[in-house]
Enzyme design. Structure first.
Site, PDB file in Angstrom:
ATOM      1  N   GLU A  10      -3.284   5.107   1.562  1.00 24.25           N
ATOM      2  CA  GLU A  10      -3.635   4.745   0.191  1.00 24.25           C
ATOM      3  C   GLU A  10      -4.938   3.959   0.125  1.00 24.25           C
ATOM      4  O   GLU A  10      -5.536   3.831  -0.931  1.00 24.25           O
ATOM      5  CB  GLU A  10      -2.482   3.984  -0.470  1.00 24.25           C
ATOM      6  N   GLN A 100       3.470 -11.446  -0.564  1.00 27.08           N
ATOM      7  CA  GLN A 100       3.821 -10.320   0.294  1.00 27.08           C
ATOM      8  C   GLN A 100       3.218 -10.466   1.684  1.00 27.08           C
ATOM      9  O   GLN A 100       3.792 -10.027   2.680  1.00 27.08           O
ATOM     10  CB  GLN A 100       3.329  -9.019  -0.353  1.00 27.08           C
ATOM     11  N   HIS A 281       9.042   1.570  -5.419  1.00 26.06           N
ATOM     12  CA  HIS A 281       8.315   0.310  -5.207  1.00 26.06           C
ATOM     13  C   HIS A 281       9.083  -0.618  -4.262  1.00 26.06           C
ATOM     14  O   HIS A 281       8.484  -1.266  -3.395  1.00 26.06           O
ATOM     15  CB  HIS A 281       8.071  -0.389  -6.538  1.00 26.06           C
ATOM     16  N   ASP A 284       8.775   0.515  -0.588  1.00 21.47           N
ATOM     17  CA  ASP A 284       7.510   0.074   0.005  1.00 21.47           C
ATOM     18  C   ASP A 284       7.600  -1.374   0.468  1.00 21.47           C
ATOM     19  O   ASP A 284       7.159  -1.719   1.574  1.00 21.47           O
ATOM     20  CB  ASP A 284       6.407   0.253  -1.045  1.00 21.47           C
ATOM     21  N   HIS A 306       1.894   4.353  -0.762  1.00 17.46           N
ATOM     22  CA  HIS A 306       1.975   2.987  -0.247  1.00 17.46           C
ATOM     23  C   HIS A 306       2.992   2.899   0.886  1.00 17.46           C
ATOM     24  O   HIS A 306       2.727   2.287   1.930  1.00 17.46           O
ATOM     25  CB  HIS A 306       2.376   2.016  -1.369  1.00 17.46           C
TER      26      HIS A 306
END
Length: 338
Positions: A10, A100, A281, A284, A306
């Site tokens: 990505e 993250q 999401h 990921d 992702h």
């Protein structure tokens, strides 16, 4: 030294964030070239620079290329140190994306930590704080990680000005995360948060999304908050016995309330029509903590770019093999040994 091409997959900030996390946890130095090479504005933006400097501080690392716009970064980690940390992204840069980067590191520290992050808490193209507390943190706790958070101030795009606090208590008892089935459905809920905007916007969004997702009136909520600038976010929580799926759609200038609600309803409806246990999401987000623990199994609608990129970066640092195999109406994701 591990060398990573930041334009792989990505080609965005995910490559940088995962590389920094894994470098700090494993102690392996890393060089990342072509940082965010597939983005219209390549190189480090403010939130990426904040993540890099935060990782450096937490593990007493050595960094080169720590400047806005930098397209190559070298990171040599030192020893991870638990403690209290405070980082400011500035403007509406995403606090959740900085988190993250540093959360997996502090989850492997030798003691409890507390992080205060200032910036954007609800920004398009990044996980909202609601996603963290409703979907991500519970999954981490199922692995054995102990993490919780508080939202002190909302920070909507583009004004920012938000603040979150995260408490982290490492534990040595980590488990494989196995999510084969959602379990029975418990509830469906809608919440529309508005700041410095008319309640009529929220009523329109809740009406359209509530009808499309068959959510009763008493499970629809309007929450008014005051923030630095105007903001609007529509959230849906689909709670099952084994997992809660969270969906977010942001109101932006020039997009009607009906369109915002329709976009959210479409995403949630597609999930409901499948047998997936985890949204794309969340898939990921979970790959790295699963790989750092004992792996596991989950089902998802499909591996987005992702997730595929994250899996490739993880494979550069860890003896883990992450596979996605298509089933009848979703994909099986296995995080196992190489």
């Amino acid at each position: 030294m591990i060398v990573i091409d930041g334009s792989m997959g990505e080609g965005g900030g995910q490559v940088l964030r995962s590389s920094l996390s894994l470098s700090a946890v494993t102690g392996q130095p890393v060089r990342i070239s072509n940082v965010r090479g597939r983005r219209p504005r390549p190189g480090l933006l403010r939130q990426h620079l904040t993540a890099l400097l935060a990782a450096q501080q937490i593990c007493d690392g050595h960094v080169t290329g720590a400047a806005l716009g930098s397209r190559e970064v070298t990171f040599r980690p030192g020893t991870v140190r638990a403690g209290e940390y405070s980082f400011s992204v500035g403007t509406a840069g995403s606090t959740s994306l900085v988190l993250q980067t540093v959360l997996p590191v502090l989850l492997h520290a030798d003691g409890p930590s507390k992080i205060t992050l200032r910036g954007g808490t609800h920004s398009p193209s990044s996980p909202s704080f609601d996603f963290l507390t409703t979907a991500y943190f519970p999954a981490l706790r199922a692995i054995g990680y102990r993490v919780d958070g508080r939202l002190n101030h909302y920070g909507f795009f583009p004004a920012g000005g938000g603040e979150i606090e995260i408490d982290i208590l490492p534990t040595g008892e980590r488990r494989a995360l196995v999510l084969e089935e959602r379990g029975y459905e418990i509830s469906r809920r809608l919440e529309c948060v508005i700041s410095n905007l008319s309640r009529h916007i929220a009523k329109r969004e809740l009406g359209v999304a509530g009808s499309a997702l068959n959510i009763p009136e008493d499970a629809r909520q309007i929450t008014e908050r005051h923030s630095t600038g105007p903001g609007n976010v529509l959230c849906a929580d689909l709670e099952f016995a084994n997992i809660t799926a969270h969906f977010t759609e942001f109101g932006v200038q020039g997009v009607s309330s009906e369109k915002v609600a329709s976009n959210l309803s479409k995403a949630a409806g597609t999930f409901l029509e499948s047998s997936a246990t985890v949204t794309p999401h969340l898939t990921d987000q979970l790959l790295l903590p699963m790989a750092l623990a004992k792996g596991g199994f989950l089902t998802t609608l499909g591996p987005n770019l992702h997730a595929q990129t994250n899996a490739e970066v993880i494979g550069r640092f860890l003896d883990r093999r992450i596979t996605f195999e298509k089933g009848s109406n979703c994909f099986n994701c296995v995080v196992g040994s190489a």
